[in-house]
Design a protein around this motif. Sequence first.
Motif, short mmCIF file in Angstrom:
data_model
loop_
_atom_site.label_atom_id
_atom_site.label_comp_id
_atom_site.label_asym_id
_atom_site.label_seq_id
_atom_site.Cartn_x
_atom_site.Cartn_y
_atom_site.Cartn_z
N SER A 172 -5.36 18.52 -7.48
CA SER A 172 -4.01 18.91 -7.09
C SER A 172 -2.98 17.83 -7.39
CB SER A 172 -3.97 19.26 -5.59
OG SER A 172 -4.39 18.16 -4.81
N ARG A 173 -3.39 16.56 -7.41
CA ARG A 173 -2.44 15.48 -7.68
C ARG A 173 -2.02 15.42 -9.15
NH1 ARG A 173 -4.76 10.14 -4.98
NH2 ARG A 173 -6.78 11.22 -5.13
N LEU A 174 -2.67 16.20 -10.00
CA LEU A 174 -2.25 16.30 -11.39
C LEU A 174 -1.21 17.41 -11.59
CD1 LEU A 174 -5.63 15.91 -13.33
CD2 LEU A 174 -3.80 14.22 -13.11
N ALA A 175 -0.77 18.04 -10.51
CA ALA A 175 0.17 19.15 -10.60
C ALA A 175 1.47 18.80 -11.32
CB ALA A 175 0.46 19.71 -9.21
N PRO A 176 2.00 17.57 -11.22
CA PRO A 176 3.21 17.27 -11.97
C PRO A 176 3.02 17.35 -13.49
CG PRO A 176 2.93 15.68 -10.19
CD PRO A 176 1.66 16.48 -10.28
N ALA A 177 1.79 17.25 -13.95
CA ALA A 177 1.54 17.24 -15.40
C ALA A 177 0.87 18.51 -15.90
CB ALA A 177 0.67 16.04 -15.77
N LEU A 178 0.14 19.21 -15.02
CA LEU A 178 -0.65 20.36 -15.46
C LEU A 178 -0.47 21.52 -14.49
CD1 LEU A 178 -4.03 18.53 -16.24
CD2 LEU A 178 -2.33 19.27 -17.92
N SER A 179 -0.46 22.74 -15.03
CA SER A 179 -0.43 23.92 -14.18
C SER A 179 -1.79 24.09 -13.49
CB SER A 179 -0.13 25.16 -15.02
OG SER A 179 -1.22 25.45 -15.88
N GLU A 180 -1.87 25.02 -12.55
CA GLU A 180 -3.13 25.21 -11.84
C GLU A 180 -4.25 25.62 -12.79
OE1 GLU A 180 -5.08 27.73 -8.11
OE2 GLU A 180 -2.94 27.91 -8.56
N SER A 181 -3.97 26.54 -13.70
CA SER A 181 -5.01 26.96 -14.64
C SER A 181 -5.40 25.82 -15.57
CB SER A 181 -4.54 28.17 -15.44
OG SER A 181 -3.39 27.86 -16.22
N GLU A 182 -4.44 24.99 -15.97
CA GLU A 182 -4.74 23.85 -16.83
C GLU A 182 -5.56 22.81 -16.07
OE1 GLU A 182 -1.02 23.62 -19.95
OE2 GLU A 182 -0.76 22.79 -17.93
N ARG A 183 -5.25 22.61 -14.81
CA ARG A 183 -6.04 21.66 -14.01
C ARG A 183 -7.48 22.12 -13.89
NH1 ARG A 183 -4.32 21.83 -8.93
NH2 ARG A 183 -2.45 23.11 -9.14
N ARG A 184 -7.68 23.41 -13.77
CA ARG A 184 -9.05 23.93 -13.69
C ARG A 184 -9.78 23.73 -15.01
NH1 ARG A 184 -7.86 28.01 -11.34
NH2 ARG A 184 -8.62 27.42 -9.27
N GLU A 185 -9.12 24.02 -16.11
CA GLU A 185 -9.75 23.84 -17.42
C GLU A 185 -10.07 22.36 -17.67
OE1 GLU A 185 -7.21 25.42 -20.39
OE2 GLU A 185 -7.26 27.48 -19.62
N PHE A 186 -9.12 21.48 -17.35
CA PHE A 186 -9.33 20.06 -17.57
C PHE A 186 -10.43 19.52 -16.66
CE2 PHE A 186 -7.91 15.59 -16.64
CZ PHE A 186 -8.31 15.05 -17.85
N SER A 187 -10.45 19.96 -15.41
CA SER A 187 -11.48 19.52 -14.48
C SER A 187 -12.86 19.95 -14.95
CB SER A 187 -11.22 20.09 -13.07
OG SER A 187 -10.02 19.57 -12.54
N ARG A 188 -12.95 21.15 -15.49
CA ARG A 188 -14.23 21.63 -16.00
C ARG A 188 -14.67 20.82 -17.23
NH1 ARG A 188 -14.94 28.11 -15.58
NH2 ARG A 188 -14.85 28.29 -13.31
N ALA A 189 -13.70 20.43 -18.06
CA ALA A 189 -14.04 19.60 -19.21
C ALA A 189 -14.58 18.25 -18.76
CB ALA A 189 -12.82 19.42 -20.10
#
Length: 218
Positions: free
Chosen positions: A14-31
């Motif tokens: 959630s702290r990456l929200a300023p840089a990534l949308s929720e769906s992008e945070r999920r994709e990046f976290s999975r990577a």
Amino acid sequence: MRVFVPYTDRDPKSRLAPALSESERREFSRAMLRDVLRAVREAGGAPELLVPDAPDSTLFEGSNAPDAVSVTVDERPLTPAVNDALDRLRERGESEVAVVMADLALATPTALRRLFGVGGDVAVAPGLGGGTNALVVRDPRFSVDYHGASDRDHRQIAARVGLSVETVDSMRLAVDIDEPSDLAEVLLHGRGEAREWLCDAGFVVDADGDGRVGVRRS
């Protein structure tokens, strides 16, 4: 060695929200997760995903996904979930168990082999800011506590029951990716799918400022 990797898809990073949308945070976290699982496997560990919800098959779809991963579902908070997982493995006769966090996007097999091979009743790879990014437990009297400054707390827990603690000083295990500023570390030092994801999303290193190197998105 069995290696637990805690992960959640519930509002990840959630702290990456300023840089990534929720769906992008999920994709990046999975990577990042897939990078960690692959590094654990290549370091000789047997990764076991510890999650609050049963994962769907897409979680393991990626260029860096290992062939097979065991999954344990436990919806409780991190500390009781990890302690129960450690207890169950000890009951099955496991003499040493590791816990490696899923956001160590810089982790390599070499860094993890250092952690797995160091001595001590407990081996710890501290994170920046007082956290515990990875550890190996070799004595059933030890339990984890991930609240607050967990690196300090884990040393105190070990000391109370007379256990030895060894520290692995590793940049690649110390950096966990929580804040937008941490993305620069992935671009500069990452080697896996998480770095590729950031590049594909248009992130580049921004070294034009007067202070710390950051990132910008084209």
